[in-house]
Design an enzyme around this catalytic site. Structure first.
Site, PDB file in Angstrom:
ATOM      1  N   HIS A 226       6.231  -0.657   1.394  1.00 37.46           N
ATOM      2  CA  HIS A 226       6.193   0.376   0.352  1.00 37.46           C
ATOM      3  C   HIS A 226       7.313   0.144  -0.662  1.00 37.46           C
ATOM      4  CE1 HIS A 226       3.617   2.095   3.310  1.00 37.46           C
ATOM      5  NE2 HIS A 226       4.599   2.449   4.106  1.00 37.46           N
TER       6      HIS A 226
ATOM      7  N   TYR B 231       0.854  -1.180   0.000  1.00 35.65           N
ATOM      8  CA  TYR B 231       0.000   0.000   0.000  1.00 35.65           C
ATOM      9  C   TYR B 231       0.891   1.230   0.000  1.00 35.65           C
ATOM     10  CZ  TYR B 231       0.615  -0.589   5.118  1.00 35.65           C
ATOM     11  OH  TYR B 231       1.125  -0.784   6.373  1.00 35.65           O
TER      12      TYR B 231
END
Length: 337
Positions: free
Chosen positions: A313, A263
């Site tokens: 990430h 995400y």
């Protein structure tokens, strides 16, 4: 002319009524609650926008299309960045994707949680923060990179209309380089820090308990642990609490990250948020320092770089996004002096 205006206003009233009616009684997804007073407020906001809407007067208008095909394929002005009582209906695929972000065990009912949330925090915030009512709103997005050290960017950052910061970033003691002004501060429960009295806290919810935490932290103080200890009480005024829309997180993931990482980082969420609420966006404190090291500006370990690879990430892909945005003159990136 008067007849046309009357027809347009009549259509707007009918559209708002039917949309709210549908959202309230829909049996799929997460229904929103019925708020008569809020309906009147939203109608008032809509009418003001209709009458006072102004074109962008900045030298660089970030939302302008037909400048770059790459940008046009990714930027969607209609996606609303903030959660409100009238747009809280999540599509099923969005809801299921959001639930998987931090793999929360036995999440509470989201519909009930949202109803309780909007009894405590504002549920009628303009998703665009009244962007259409101003001709040129300039945003400074201040990251946490060590490249801010000795930059003397402080006064320049503070000259912006909105100054967006994130997570645990301090300003006290670093004002010359990072500025002292903050209008919006993006956090999640595990990264919360106390904010100034007039600062809007933008909660980025990665799980249902994050929304419950906002309610608890401003009332009973019963939630003190998510997957780590979190503050049980916060001093942020309830009318200064905004909620980042879960669907907007998915929009950033799908349109901008295109599935890279699990995400988006708070940094990228701040950048895309600012592109939707401001006409002009400047980035400070993103990327490595002049020696290629990755660290926070308040740390004394300039060789550190562990936080760059979290497994969650994709820092390199996110960096490519901001670099490309700068290359097509959608944003400016200040890398230190």
């Amino acid at each position: 002319m008067r007849k046309k205006t009357f027809k347009l206003l009549t259509f707007l009233v009918l559209f708002i009524f039917l949309t709210s009616f549908f959202l309230n009684f829909s049996t799929s997804g997460v229904p929103t609650a019925w708020f008569p007073k809020q309906m009147v407020l939203e109608l008032s906001h809509g009418l003001r926008k209709l009458i006072k809407s102004q074109p962008c007067t900045c030298a660089r208008c970030v939302s302008q299309l037909k400048v770059s095909a790459w940008f046009d394929q990714r930027f969607n002005q209609t996606v609303q960045p903030l959660l409100t009582a009238s747009n809280a209906l999540l599509e099923e695929d969005t809801y299921q994707w959001w639930l998987r972000l931090q793999r929360e065990k036995k999440p509470s009912n989201l519909s009930d949680t949202i109803r309780e949330l909007f009894r405590v925090v504002p549920g009628n915030v303009d998703p665009a923060l009244d962007k259409k009512l101003v001709g040129c709103r300039r945003c400074a997005v201040v990251g946490n990179s060590g490249n801010l050290k000795d930059s003397s960017y402080g006064p320049e950052i503070d000259s912006h209309d909105f100054v967006v910061r994130m997570n645990r970033a301090p300003t006290m003691g670093f004002e010359a380089d990072v500025g002292s002004k903050t209008t919006h501060h993006l956090v999640y429960p595990e990264s919360f820090r106390e904010l100034g009295e007039n600062v809007s806290m933008v909660l980025v919810p990665f799980k249902t308990i994050d929304l419950q935490w906002v309610v608890s932290a401003t009332t009973t103080g019963t939630i003190s642990h998510t997957y780590v200890p979190v503050p049980s009480k916060i001093k942020v005024k309830q009318d200064k609490i905004l909620i980042y829309h879960p669907a907007f997180i998915k929009y950033v993931f799908d349109n901008w990250l295109q599935g890279h990482g699990r995400y988006p980082s708070t940094g990228l969420l701040s950048v895309i948020f600012s592109m939707h609420v401001c006409h002009e966006v400047d980035l400070y404190g993103f990327g490595a320092d002049s020696k290629g090291n990755w660290h926070h500006y308040w740390e004394n370990n300039p060789s550190a770089g562990a936080f760059r690879k979290t497994g969650v990430h994709d820092a390199d892909f996110e960096s490519n996004i901001t670099t490309t945005l700068a290359a097509i003159n959608k944003i400016r990136i200040f890398k230190g002096r």
